[in-house]
Design a protein around this motif. Structure first.
Motif, mmCIF file in Angstrom:
data_model
loop_
_atom_site.group_PDB
_atom_site.id
_atom_site.type_symbol
_atom_site.label_atom_id
_atom_site.label_comp_id
_atom_site.label_asym_id
_atom_site.label_seq_id
_atom_site.Cartn_x
_atom_site.Cartn_y
_atom_site.Cartn_z
ATOM 1 N N UNK A 70 17.116 31.791 50.958
ATOM 2 C CA UNK A 70 16.813 32.574 50.207
ATOM 3 C C UNK A 70 18.079 32.140 48.888
ATOM 4 N N UNK A 71 18.889 30.881 48.631
ATOM 5 C CA UNK A 71 19.757 30.344 46.948
ATOM 6 C C UNK A 71 18.447 29.248 47.277
ATOM 7 N N UNK A 72 17.300 29.171 47.790
ATOM 8 C CA UNK A 72 16.730 28.088 47.218
ATOM 9 C C UNK A 72 15.529 28.637 46.489
ATOM 10 N N UNK A 73 15.332 29.807 46.317
ATOM 11 C CA UNK A 73 14.456 31.370 46.006
ATOM 12 C C UNK A 73 13.806 30.214 44.137
ATOM 13 N N UNK A 74 12.995 31.355 43.457
ATOM 14 C CA UNK A 74 12.606 31.060 42.446
ATOM 15 C C UNK A 74 13.804 30.974 41.107
ATOM 16 N N UNK A 78 20.274 23.874 40.254
ATOM 17 C CA UNK A 78 20.518 22.913 40.783
ATOM 18 C C UNK A 78 21.663 23.127 41.942
ATOM 19 N N UNK A 79 22.937 23.583 41.377
ATOM 20 C CA UNK A 79 24.140 23.614 42.440
ATOM 21 C C UNK A 79 23.356 23.946 43.849
ATOM 22 N N UNK A 80 23.187 25.779 43.335
ATOM 23 C CA UNK A 80 23.117 25.708 44.946
ATOM 24 C C UNK A 80 22.114 25.029 46.452
ATOM 25 N N UNK A 81 20.933 23.892 45.229
ATOM 26 C CA UNK A 81 19.913 22.685 46.134
ATOM 27 C C UNK A 81 20.956 21.967 46.481
ATOM 28 N N UNK A 82 21.776 21.868 45.855
ATOM 29 C CA UNK A 82 23.195 20.776 46.169
ATOM 30 C C UNK A 82 23.983 20.605 47.200
ATOM 31 N N UNK A 83 24.385 21.926 47.426
ATOM 32 C CA UNK A 83 25.231 22.225 48.346
ATOM 33 C C UNK A 83 24.427 22.658 49.482
ATOM 34 N N UNK A 84 23.236 23.658 48.851
ATOM 35 C CA UNK A 84 22.359 23.253 50.456
ATOM 36 C C UNK A 84 22.395 22.125 51.342
#
Length: 129
Positions: A70-74, A78-84
């Motif tokens: 869910x944290x990669x949604x629309x 950027x911090x969410x992508x880097x963390x994931x």
């Protein structure tokens, strides 16, 4: 660590946004990029995708297991992508299928000065190492 940022392929207009499907051209774009990627992806690459239908359909073209986050949604940051991804110290390559402008912003955070952003075209991949 390899981090691949794959923007979903061309999608039809419509609402709700998360339900937008790939167009015929989008399916062709996804298949072509998936074919190219399969020949080059490091063994054990982890595939993460936005829950948006267009991202799911793009990722499915790889024929590999996909984790939907869910944290990669629309509206992802950027911090969410880097963390994931676990960037930059992850133990294996990560391929994220997501959305612009977040993908371009994420590449910018990693590559450039504050405020830098890449333009990632539909169906394109940015490969960071």
């Amino acid at each position: 660590m390899d981090l691949l940022l794959w923007r979903h392929a061309e999608a039809a207009d419509g609402s709700p946004d998360l339900a937008r499907a790939l167009t015929k051209r989008g399916h062709e774009q996804a298949r072509a990029m998936a074919q190219w990627l399969k020949k080059r992806l490091p063994e054990g690459t982890r595939v993460l995708a936005s829950p948006a239908r267009r991202a799911q359909e793009t990722a499915a073209a790889l024929g590999m297991p996909v984790a939907t986050l869910e944290e990669l949604s629309t509206d992802a940051a950027p911090s969410a992508l880097i963390a994931a991804a676990g960037w930059p110290n992850g133990d294996r390559a990560v391929l994220i299928v997501g959305h612009q402008p977040t993908l371009g912003e994420t590449a910018g955070v990693i590559l450039g000065p504050k405020g830098y952003q890449l333009s990632v075209h539909k169906g394109a991949v940015v490969w960071l190492r």
